[in-house]
Scaffold this motif. Structure first.
Motif, PDB file in Angstrom:
ATOM      1  N   PHE A  93     -17.414  13.255  36.832  1.00 13.16           N
ATOM      2  CA  PHE A  93     -17.472  13.180  35.359  1.00 13.16           C
ATOM      3  C   PHE A  93     -18.426  14.230  34.790  1.00 13.16           C
ATOM      4  CE2 PHE A  93     -15.242   9.146  35.684  1.00 13.16           C
ATOM      5  CZ  PHE A  93     -14.444   9.194  34.553  1.00 13.16           C
ATOM      6  N   ASN A  94     -19.574  14.407  35.429  1.00 18.44           N
ATOM      7  CA  ASN A  94     -20.523  15.424  34.929  1.00 18.44           C
ATOM      8  C   ASN A  94     -19.892  16.814  35.025  1.00 18.44           C
ATOM      9  OD1 ASN A  94     -22.498  13.602  34.304  1.00 18.44           O
ATOM     10  ND2 ASN A  94     -23.534  13.767  36.287  1.00 18.44           N
ATOM     11  N   TYR A  95     -19.176  17.063  36.116  1.00 12.51           N
ATOM     12  CA  TYR A  95     -18.492  18.348  36.283  1.00 12.51           C
ATOM     13  C   TYR A  95     -17.475  18.530  35.150  1.00 12.51           C
ATOM     14  CZ  TYR A  95     -15.515  21.975  38.251  1.00 12.51           C
ATOM     15  OH  TYR A  95     -14.793  23.116  38.421  1.00 12.51           O
ATOM     16  N   ALA A  96     -16.697  17.469  34.874  1.00 10.53           N
ATOM     17  CA  ALA A  96     -15.682  17.547  33.807  1.00 10.53           C
ATOM     18  C   ALA A  96     -16.351  17.854  32.464  1.00 10.53           C
ATOM     19  CB  ALA A  96     -14.897  16.241  33.733  1.00 10.53           C
ATOM     20  N   VAL A  97     -17.440  17.177  32.182  1.00 15.56           N
ATOM     21  CA  VAL A  97     -18.138  17.396  30.897  1.00 15.56           C
ATOM     22  C   VAL A  97     -18.659  18.840  30.834  1.00 15.56           C
ATOM     23  CG1 VAL A  97     -20.193  16.757  29.551  1.00 15.56           C
ATOM     24  CG2 VAL A  97     -18.763  14.975  30.576  1.00 15.56           C
ATOM     25  N   ASN A  98     -19.327  19.283  31.901  1.00 18.13           N
ATOM     26  CA  ASN A  98     -19.929  20.630  31.897  1.00 18.13           C
ATOM     27  C   ASN A  98     -18.887  21.736  31.826  1.00 18.13           C
ATOM     28  OD1 ASN A  98     -22.447  19.551  32.029  1.00 18.13           O
ATOM     29  ND2 ASN A  98     -22.558  19.618  34.264  1.00 18.13           N
ATOM     30  N   GLN A  99     -17.715  21.499  32.382  1.00 18.02           N
ATOM     31  CA  GLN A  99     -16.673  22.530  32.408  1.00 18.02           C
ATOM     32  C   GLN A  99     -15.676  22.370  31.264  1.00 18.02           C
ATOM     33  OE1 GLN A  99     -16.387  25.051  34.888  1.00 18.02           O
ATOM     34  NE2 GLN A  99     -18.372  24.360  35.612  1.00 18.02           N
ATOM     35  N   GLY A 100     -15.935  21.419  30.381  1.00 20.44           N
ATOM     36  CA  GLY A 100     -15.028  21.200  29.248  1.00 20.44           C
ATOM     37  C   GLY A 100     -13.653  20.712  29.684  1.00 20.44           C
ATOM     38  N   ARG A 101     -13.612  19.956  30.756  1.00 20.96           N
ATOM     39  CA  ARG A 101     -12.318  19.427  31.209  1.00 20.96           C
ATOM     40  C   ARG A 101     -12.070  18.048  30.606  1.00 20.96           C
ATOM     41  NH1 ARG A 101      -9.584  21.734  35.550  1.00 20.96           N
ATOM     42  NH2 ARG A 101     -10.460  23.723  36.173  1.00 20.96           N
ATOM     43  N   LYS A 102     -10.785  17.690  30.514  1.00 16.97           N
ATOM     44  CA  LYS A 102     -10.419  16.542  29.662  1.00 16.97           C
ATOM     45  C   LYS A 102     -10.249  15.227  30.413  1.00 16.97           C
ATOM     46  CE  LYS A 102      -9.832  19.068  25.876  1.00 16.97           C
ATOM     47  NZ  LYS A 102     -11.013  19.868  26.276  1.00 16.97           N
ATOM     48  N   LYS A 103      -9.889  15.316  31.695  1.00 15.90           N
ATOM     49  CA  LYS A 103      -9.471  14.073  32.360  1.00 15.90           C
ATOM     50  C   LYS A 103      -9.972  13.983  33.793  1.00 15.90           C
ATOM     51  CE  LYS A 103      -4.954  13.321  33.349  1.00 15.90           C
ATOM     52  NZ  LYS A 103      -3.570  12.944  33.083  1.00 15.90           N
ATOM     53  N   VAL A 104     -10.356  12.777  34.211  1.00 16.70           N
ATOM     54  CA  VAL A 104     -10.697  12.516  35.616  1.00 16.70           C
ATOM     55  C   VAL A 104      -9.725  11.451  36.139  1.00 16.70           C
ATOM     56  CG1 VAL A 104     -12.429  11.568  37.190  1.00 16.70           C
ATOM     57  CG2 VAL A 104     -13.138  13.137  35.368  1.00 16.70           C
ATOM     58  N   THR A 105      -9.125  11.735  37.285  1.00 12.17           N
ATOM     59  CA  THR A 105      -8.223  10.763  37.922  1.00 12.17           C
ATOM     60  C   THR A 105      -8.864  10.301  39.230  1.00 12.17           C
ATOM     61  OG1 THR A 105      -6.328  11.987  37.042  1.00 12.17           O
ATOM     62  CG2 THR A 105      -5.878  10.402  38.789  1.00 12.17           C
ATOM     63  N   ALA A 106      -9.028   8.998  39.389  1.00 12.98           N
ATOM     64  CA  ALA A 106      -9.553   8.461  40.660  1.00 12.98           C
ATOM     65  C   ALA A 106      -8.356   8.182  41.570  1.00 12.98           C
ATOM     66  CB  ALA A 106     -10.338   7.184  40.412  1.00 12.98           C
ATOM     67  N   VAL A 107      -8.449   8.658  42.800  1.00 15.09           N
ATOM     68  CA  VAL A 107      -7.330   8.522  43.741  1.00 15.09           C
ATOM     69  C   VAL A 107      -7.743   7.575  44.872  1.00 15.09           C
ATOM     70  CG1 VAL A 107      -5.759   9.806  45.249  1.00 15.09           C
ATOM     71  CG2 VAL A 107      -6.624  10.872  43.150  1.00 15.09           C
ATOM     72  N   HIS A 108      -6.861   6.626  45.220  1.00 10.89           N
ATOM     73  CA  HIS A 108      -7.251   5.555  46.153  1.00 10.89           C
ATOM     74  C   HIS A 108      -6.012   4.898  46.756  1.00 10.89           C
ATOM     75  CE1 HIS A 108      -5.695   2.633  43.299  1.00 10.89           C
ATOM     76  NE2 HIS A 108      -6.075   3.517  42.395  1.00 10.89           N
ATOM     77  N   TYR A 137     -18.576   7.569  30.153  1.00 10.38           N
ATOM     78  CA  TYR A 137     -18.107   8.884  29.681  1.00 10.38           C
ATOM     79  C   TYR A 137     -16.908   8.717  28.740  1.00 10.38           C
ATOM     80  CZ  TYR A 137     -21.002  10.624  33.511  1.00 10.38           C
ATOM     81  OH  TYR A 137     -22.053  10.897  34.357  1.00 10.38           O
ATOM     82  N   PRO A 138     -17.148   8.165  27.548  1.00 15.57           N
ATOM     83  CA  PRO A 138     -16.009   7.891  26.657  1.00 15.57           C
ATOM     84  C   PRO A 138     -15.275   9.156  26.209  1.00 15.57           C
ATOM     85  CG  PRO A 138     -18.117   7.521  25.553  1.00 15.57           C
ATOM     86  CD  PRO A 138     -18.432   7.760  26.985  1.00 15.57           C
ATOM     87  N   GLY A 139     -15.929  10.324  26.335  1.00 12.13           N
ATOM     88  CA  GLY A 139     -15.289  11.579  25.888  1.00 12.13           C
ATOM     89  C   GLY A 139     -14.319  12.161  26.909  1.00 12.13           C
TER      90      GLY A 139
END
Ligand code: NAD
Length: 332
Positions: free
Chosen positions: A154-169, A192-194
């Motif tokens: 999530f921190n990587y997504a925020v810092n890089q201006g990326r929109k979505k995180v998908t958890a894979v399991h 991380y509501p954003g």
């Protein structure tokens, strides 16, 4: 001045490392390389593929650029690379895959990042025979490591201006281990509501990545799925020769290509230096040298897109050094 530990690696390692140093030199940054032994040569000289002084050097410098290492048979190491990640607690393995203009591939617009947990899961090494005809490997998932890796994603997504995180399991079947990973991922996502959050079962994820990879952005997953899914993503953009990786933890960061030491090409000056060059782009980003990172990536992408000075795996017949020289030319 940056002090950076350098491990040239085994097999094709010295070829791609030499080429990468040449390109990095041409950027004109002030870097003091501390070259340290590891791998096959280290076994001959120190009796171990991972001498303590090499680990100490990375702890001291907090940053290393590393070529691939062959795991010598019979040293007691399951894998030198896994040992290094576990010793330094490099818990996050970042593997971006982005399409290259000029390279033939089914999709042209891929920009995916796999964030792989790097310290546990089935790579913990808890494995044994049960009698002669059965074997048991234990999958370890902890709340602590899961929280760290999902937060990293999530921190990587925020810092890089990326929109979505998908958890894979595979929490539908592995209700305890992957169930815990998913529970933790959902909880961390609330902080991380954003950033949009969703989850996918790993088998469905693989099918979706092959059919509609553009739907995905940052993907976070336990160790084994990360190993497999990141190679799938590498295949979508041109293969192992073009895929970089970063191993990041609190005690340091090690940047290395995803591919191995490709022994059959050792010393032949034939393999693609791109994965190692892009690993050094990730290293420059980590150091905060964003401008130089961008310049280097741009120069490399131009060389690949022109297609005149590329290695065999990209359809060309240039040597490793020749391709690196073409990148240096672009940087002038
Ligand atoms: P590999 O990635 O070394 O090579 C497989 C094939 O991929 C090669 O034969 C070659 O055809 C192609 N390839 C790899 N890198 C390339 C490049 N830069 N340019 C063009 N083509 C390239 O995989 P392997 O043969 O399974 O492993 C060899 C050794 O490397 C093993 O000892 C393994 O343990 C080790 N390994 C190390 C790392 C690491 O250091 N992080 C990673 C994977 C494997």
């Amino acid at each position: 001045m940056y002090n950076i530990t350098l491990i040239r690696g085994d097999g094709v390692g010295p070829d791609i490392t030499g080429a990468t140093l040449k390109v990095l030199d041409s950027l004109g940054l002030s870097i003091a390389w501390e070259e340290m032994p590891a791998g096959e040569e280290a076994v001959k000289e120190y009796g171990t593929p991972l001498p303590e002084q090499t680990v100490e050097s990375i702890r001291r410098n907090k940053i290393a650029l590393k070529g691939p290492l062959t795991t010598p048979v019979g040293t007691g190491f399951r894998s030198v690379n896994v040992a290094l990640r576990q010793t330094l607690n490099l818990y996050a393995n970042l593997r971006p895959s982005k399409s290259f203009e000029g390279l033939e591939s089914v999709f042209k617009d891929i920009d995916l990042v796999v964030v792989r947990e790097n310290t546990e899961d089935l790579y913990s090494g808890v494995e044994h025979m049960v009698g002669e005809d059965a074997a048991e490997s234990i999958k370890i998932i902890t709340r602590k490591a899961s929280e760290k890796i999902v937060r990293f994603a999530f921190n990587y997504a925020v810092n890089q201006g990326r929109k979505k995180v998908t958890a894979v399991h595979k929490a539908n079947i592995l209700k305890f281990s992957d169930g815990l990973f998913l529970e933790v991922a959902r909880k961390v996502a609330e902080e991380y509501p954003g950033v949009e959050f969703e989850d996918r079962i790993v088998d469905n994820m693989c099918m979706q990545l092959v059919q509609k990879p553009q739907q995905y952005d940052v993907m976070v997953m336990p160790n084994l799925y990360g190993d497999i899914v990141s190679d799938l993503c590498a295949g979508l953009v041109g293969g192992l020769g073009v895929t970089p990786a970063a191993n990041i933890g609190e005690e340091g960061a090690v940047f290395e290509p995803v591919h191995g030491s490709a022994p059959k090409y050792a010393g032949k000056n034939r393999v693609n230096p791109t994965a190692m060059l892009l690993s050094s782009v990730l290293m420059l980003e980590h150091l905060g040298e964003h401008r130089e990172a961008q310049r280097l990536e741009q120069a490399l992408r131009e060389v690949i897109s022109e297609g005149k000075n590329t290695t065999y795996d990209l359809g060309g017949n240039a040597s490793t050094t020749h391709m690196a020289d073409a990148v240096v030319e672009k940087l002038k």
